[in-house]
Design a protein around this motif. Structure first.
Motif, PDB file in Angstrom:
ATOM      1  N   LYS A  97       0.580  -1.169   0.121  1.00 36.99           N
ATOM      2  CA  LYS A  97       0.129  -0.133  -0.032  1.00 36.99           C
ATOM      3  C   LYS A  97       0.723   0.951  -0.110  1.00 36.99           C
ATOM      4  CE  LYS A  97      -4.278   0.010   0.388  1.00 36.99           C
ATOM      5  NZ  LYS A  97      -5.076  -0.222  -0.740  1.00 36.99           N
ATOM      6  N   LYS A  98       1.890   0.973   0.692  1.00 37.64           N
ATOM      7  CA  LYS A  98       3.354   2.165   0.888  1.00 37.64           C
ATOM      8  C   LYS A  98       3.498   2.282  -0.291  1.00 37.64           C
ATOM      9  CE  LYS A  98       4.387   2.216   6.057  1.00 37.64           C
ATOM     10  NZ  LYS A  98       6.060   1.726   6.551  1.00 37.64           N
ATOM     11  N   ALA A  99       3.412   1.743  -1.521  1.00 42.36           N
ATOM     12  CA  ALA A  99       4.534   1.425  -2.439  1.00 42.36           C
ATOM     13  C   ALA A  99       3.895   1.925  -3.599  1.00 42.36           C
ATOM     14  CB  ALA A  99       4.615   0.817  -3.064  1.00 42.36           C
ATOM     15  N   GLU A 100       2.538   1.914  -4.037  1.00 38.18           N
ATOM     16  CA  GLU A 100       0.813   2.044  -4.252  1.00 38.18           C
ATOM     17  C   GLU A 100       0.521   3.095  -4.563  1.00 38.18           C
ATOM     18  OE1 GLU A 100      -1.924  -0.224  -3.710  1.00 38.18           O
ATOM     19  OE2 GLU A 100      -1.253  -2.091  -5.412  1.00 38.18           O
ATOM     20  N   ALA A 101       1.374   4.005  -2.685  1.00 35.03           N
ATOM     21  CA  ALA A 101       0.805   5.490  -3.033  1.00 35.03           C
ATOM     22  C   ALA A 101       1.521   6.321  -2.873  1.00 35.03           C
ATOM     23  CB  ALA A 101       0.685   5.337  -0.734  1.00 35.03           C
ATOM     24  N   ALA A 102       3.226   5.964  -2.609  1.00 35.38           N
ATOM     25  CA  ALA A 102       4.423   6.115  -3.754  1.00 35.38           C
ATOM     26  C   ALA A 102       4.257   6.507  -5.419  1.00 35.38           C
ATOM     27  CB  ALA A 102       5.538   5.361  -2.675  1.00 35.38           C
ATOM     28  N   LEU A 103       4.095   5.789  -5.686  1.00 30.21           N
ATOM     29  CA  LEU A 103       3.433   5.366  -6.778  1.00 30.21           C
ATOM     30  C   LEU A 103       3.174   6.743  -7.623  1.00 30.21           C
ATOM     31  CD1 LEU A 103       4.388   4.626  -9.736  1.00 30.21           C
ATOM     32  CD2 LEU A 103       2.711   2.287  -9.647  1.00 30.21           C
ATOM     33  N   ARG A 104       1.996   6.452  -7.027  1.00 27.99           N
ATOM     34  CA  ARG A 104       0.508   7.857  -7.196  1.00 27.99           C
ATOM     35  C   ARG A 104       1.215   9.334  -7.245  1.00 27.99           C
ATOM     36  NH1 ARG A 104      -2.286   4.088  -4.594  1.00 27.99           N
ATOM     37  NH2 ARG A 104      -2.314   5.660  -2.455  1.00 27.99           N
ATOM     38  N   GLU A 105       1.587   9.320  -6.137  1.00 30.92           N
ATOM     39  CA  GLU A 105       2.165  10.657  -5.565  1.00 30.92           C
ATOM     40  C   GLU A 105       3.790  10.551  -6.849  1.00 30.92           C
ATOM     41  OE1 GLU A 105       5.105  12.587  -2.515  1.00 30.92           O
ATOM     42  OE2 GLU A 105       3.566  11.508  -1.493  1.00 30.92           O
ATOM     43  N   SER A 106       4.361  10.225  -7.347  1.00 33.38           N
ATOM     44  CA  SER A 106       5.170  10.343  -8.584  1.00 33.38           C
ATOM     45  C   SER A 106       4.644  10.706  -9.674  1.00 33.38           C
ATOM     46  CB  SER A 106       6.601   8.638  -8.210  1.00 33.38           C
ATOM     47  OG  SER A 106       6.670   9.084  -9.261  1.00 33.38           O
ATOM     48  N   GLU A 107       3.337   9.714  -9.766  1.00 33.95           N
ATOM     49  CA  GLU A 107       2.846   9.935 -11.583  1.00 33.95           C
ATOM     50  C   GLU A 107       2.073  11.099 -11.203  1.00 33.95           C
ATOM     51  OE1 GLU A 107       0.562   7.062 -11.189  1.00 33.95           O
ATOM     52  OE2 GLU A 107       1.630   5.513 -12.282  1.00 33.95           O
ATOM     53  N   GLN A 108       1.335  11.845 -10.461  1.00 30.81           N
ATOM     54  CA  GLN A 108       1.153  12.700 -10.380  1.00 30.81           C
ATOM     55  C   GLN A 108       1.908  14.600  -9.874  1.00 30.81           C
ATOM     56  OE1 GLN A 108      -1.384  13.151  -6.357  1.00 30.81           O
ATOM     57  NE2 GLN A 108      -2.813  11.589  -7.231  1.00 30.81           N
ATOM     58  N   ARG A 109       2.859  14.094  -9.365  1.00 22.75           N
ATOM     59  CA  ARG A 109       4.260  14.889  -9.591  1.00 22.75           C
ATOM     60  C   ARG A 109       5.116  15.205 -10.960  1.00 22.75           C
ATOM     61  NH1 ARG A 109       6.426  13.488  -4.589  1.00 22.75           N
ATOM     62  NH2 ARG A 109       8.069  11.736  -5.968  1.00 22.75           N
ATOM     63  N   ARG A 159       3.113  14.436 -13.198  1.00 25.12           N
ATOM     64  CA  ARG A 159       1.701  14.557 -14.312  1.00 25.12           C
ATOM     65  C   ARG A 159       2.403  16.239 -14.423  1.00 25.12           C
ATOM     66  NH1 ARG A 159      -0.723  13.145 -19.433  1.00 25.12           N
ATOM     67  NH2 ARG A 159      -2.186  14.704 -19.408  1.00 25.12           N
ATOM     68  N   ARG A 160       2.068  16.680 -13.064  1.00 24.82           N
ATOM     69  CA  ARG A 160       1.738  18.256 -13.138  1.00 24.82           C
ATOM     70  C   ARG A 160       2.935  18.992 -13.944  1.00 24.82           C
ATOM     71  NH1 ARG A 160       0.632  16.980  -7.262  1.00 24.82           N
ATOM     72  NH2 ARG A 160       2.871  17.258  -7.245  1.00 24.82           N
ATOM     73  N   VAL A 161       4.395  18.487 -13.851  1.00 32.81           N
ATOM     74  CA  VAL A 161       5.917  19.396 -14.728  1.00 32.81           C
ATOM     75  C   VAL A 161       5.459  18.770 -15.927  1.00 32.81           C
ATOM     76  CG1 VAL A 161       8.250  18.888 -14.629  1.00 32.81           C
ATOM     77  CG2 VAL A 161       7.068  18.418 -12.913  1.00 32.81           C
ATOM     78  N   TYR A 162       5.065  18.056 -16.318  1.00 28.73           N
ATOM     79  CA  TYR A 162       4.545  17.167 -17.951  1.00 28.73           C
ATOM     80  C   TYR A 162       3.610  18.736 -18.251  1.00 28.73           C
ATOM     81  CZ  TYR A 162       2.944  14.533 -22.159  1.00 28.73           C
ATOM     82  OH  TYR A 162       2.458  14.258 -22.547  1.00 28.73           O
ATOM     83  N   ASP A 163       2.635  18.480 -17.313  1.00 27.78           N
ATOM     84  CA  ASP A 163       1.445  19.716 -17.882  1.00 27.78           C
ATOM     85  C   ASP A 163       2.082  20.755 -17.898  1.00 27.78           C
ATOM     86  OD1 ASP A 163      -0.279  17.547 -18.715  1.00 27.78           O
ATOM     87  OD2 ASP A 163      -1.627  17.610 -16.381  1.00 27.78           O
ATOM     88  N   HIS A 164       2.559  21.334 -17.445  1.00 22.28           N
ATOM     89  CA  HIS A 164       3.112  22.610 -17.259  1.00 22.28           C
ATOM     90  C   HIS A 164       4.221  23.082 -17.550  1.00 22.28           C
ATOM     91  CE1 HIS A 164       0.449  22.008 -13.549  1.00 22.28           C
ATOM     92  NE2 HIS A 164      -0.102  23.409 -13.978  1.00 22.28           N
ATOM     93  N   MET A 165       5.250  22.685 -18.170  1.00 19.56           N
ATOM     94  CA  MET A 165       6.694  22.599 -18.765  1.00 19.56           C
ATOM     95  C   MET A 165       5.998  24.021 -19.696  1.00 19.56           C
ATOM     96  SD  MET A 165       8.395  19.405 -19.409  1.00 19.56           S
ATOM     97  CE  MET A 165       9.737  20.342 -19.744  1.00 19.56           C
ATOM     98  N   SER A 166       6.811  24.687 -20.443  1.00 17.96           N
ATOM     99  CA  SER A 166       7.054  25.406 -21.647  1.00 17.96           C
ATOM    100  C   SER A 166       7.100  25.051 -22.876  1.00 17.96           C
ATOM    101  CB  SER A 166       7.737  26.610 -21.292  1.00 17.96           C
ATOM    102  OG  SER A 166       8.928  26.598 -20.731  1.00 17.96           O
ATOM    103  N   ILE A 167       7.659  23.940 -22.768  1.00 18.54           N
ATOM    104  CA  ILE A 167       8.366  22.809 -23.920  1.00 18.54           C
ATOM    105  C   ILE A 167       6.956  21.876 -24.410  1.00 18.54           C
ATOM    106  CG2 ILE A 167       9.811  21.560 -24.822  1.00 18.54           C
ATOM    107  CD1 ILE A 167      11.648  21.672 -22.853  1.00 18.54           C
ATOM    108  N   GLY A 168       6.834  21.919 -25.249  1.00 23.03           N
ATOM    109  CA  GLY A 168       5.707  20.866 -25.802  1.00 23.03           C
ATOM    110  C   GLY A 168       6.322  20.062 -25.985  1.00 23.03           C
ATOM    111  N   ILE A 169       5.228  18.385 -25.331  1.00 18.80           N
ATOM    112  CA  ILE A 169       5.685  16.755 -25.431  1.00 18.80           C
ATOM    113  C   ILE A 169       4.566  16.512 -25.513  1.00 18.80           C
ATOM    114  CG2 ILE A 169       6.140  15.643 -23.760  1.00 18.80           C
ATOM    115  CD1 ILE A 169       7.555  17.901 -22.030  1.00 18.80           C
ATOM    116  N   ALA A 170       4.730  15.373 -26.707  1.00 20.13           N
ATOM    117  CA  ALA A 170       3.598  14.289 -27.378  1.00 20.13           C
ATOM    118  C   ALA A 170       4.275  13.220 -26.492  1.00 20.13           C
ATOM    119  CB  ALA A 170       3.528  14.643 -27.826  1.00 20.13           C
ATOM    120  N   LYS A 171       3.390  11.799 -26.112  1.00 17.53           N
ATOM    121  CA  LYS A 171       3.818  11.131 -26.583  1.00 17.53           C
ATOM    122  C   LYS A 171       3.349   9.553 -27.368  1.00 17.53           C
ATOM    123  CE  LYS A 171       3.013   6.072 -23.816  1.00 17.53           C
ATOM    124  NZ  LYS A 171       2.110   5.589 -22.447  1.00 17.53           N
ATOM    125  N   VAL A 172       3.877   9.707 -28.600  1.00 15.62           N
ATOM    126  CA  VAL A 172       3.295   9.072 -29.257  1.00 15.62           C
ATOM    127  C   VAL A 172       3.838   7.382 -29.388  1.00 15.62           C
ATOM    128  CG1 VAL A 172       4.252   9.267 -32.153  1.00 15.62           C
ATOM    129  CG2 VAL A 172       3.856  11.092 -30.755  1.00 15.62           C
TER     130      VAL A 172
END
Length: 195
Positions: free
Chosen positions: A143-155, A157-170
């Motif tokens: 459960k701790k590992a799952e919570a850490a993974l969720r937190e890491s993914e959210q962090r 995602r926030r960086v990914y969404d707010h970067m000034s450089i355009g990024i796309a996953k293809v």
């Protein structure tokens, strides 16, 4: 003056006893090495057995917790007790195939342990539940590992969404799976339109 001697061939009995002993040893080893706790609740007599491994999950020695159902209720969060009762009632009524539930139990030192409980009911000839047999597994680290993974993914995602450089996953077929805001603005499309 006669002596009557009766011989019984106990070879089969001795083999059965040996097989039973081996089976019990396998069971003990399996329970010891899986670190699972076993419980066996006789519904007719309202008696319960908690294995030493069950008690050890919560930091107790075998003699420190009596084999009484009230011990489970005492150590389990009240809201989890209610949810477990609801699942058990569904199982006894035949509305579910097995008991499979996660809840928290209080460790001897005071912290909460995340438990995965799996159990099933043995029904008697009349179709009444007579025993509930199952296991408890400590899933706290998972459960701790799952919570850490969720937190890491959210962090991320926030960086990914707010970067000034355009990024796309293809993907390998050159289809866009997702894109950040900067990429969408560069091309003048929404992420949904790009996908």
């Amino acid at each position: 003056g006669e002596v009557v001697t009766i011989y019984n061939d106990v070879t089969r009995q001795k083999q059965d006893e040996l097989n039973l002993k081996r089976s019990e040893e396998r069971y003990e080893l399996a329970m010891q090495f899986t670190n699972d706790g076993l419980f066996d609740w006789n519904l007719k007599k309202n008696t319960i057995y908690f294995s030493p491994g069950w008690k050890k999950l919560l930091g107790y020695e075998d003699h420190e917790i009596k084999n009484d159902f009230s011990e489970w209720e005492r150590l389990t969060r009240p809201e989890d007790v209610e949810a477990s009762w609801a699942i058990l009632k569904e199982l006894l009524a035949g509305h579910r195939e097995r008991f499979d539930n996660e809840f928290k139990m209080r460790h001897k030192d005071g912290h909460w342990v995340d438990i995965l409980a799996r159990a099933n009911v043995i029904f008697d000839e009349e179709g009444e539940g007579s025993r509930v047999i199952g296991t408890h597994v400590d899933i706290t680290e998972r459960k701790k590992a799952e919570a850490a993974l969720r937190e890491s993914e959210q962090r991320f995602r926030r960086v990914y969404d707010h970067m000034s450089i355009g990024i796309a996953k293809v993907n390998l077929d050159f289809q866009i799976e997702n894109a950040n805001d900067a990429y969408c603005q560069m091309l003048g499309y929404s992420e949904e339109e790009l996908i």
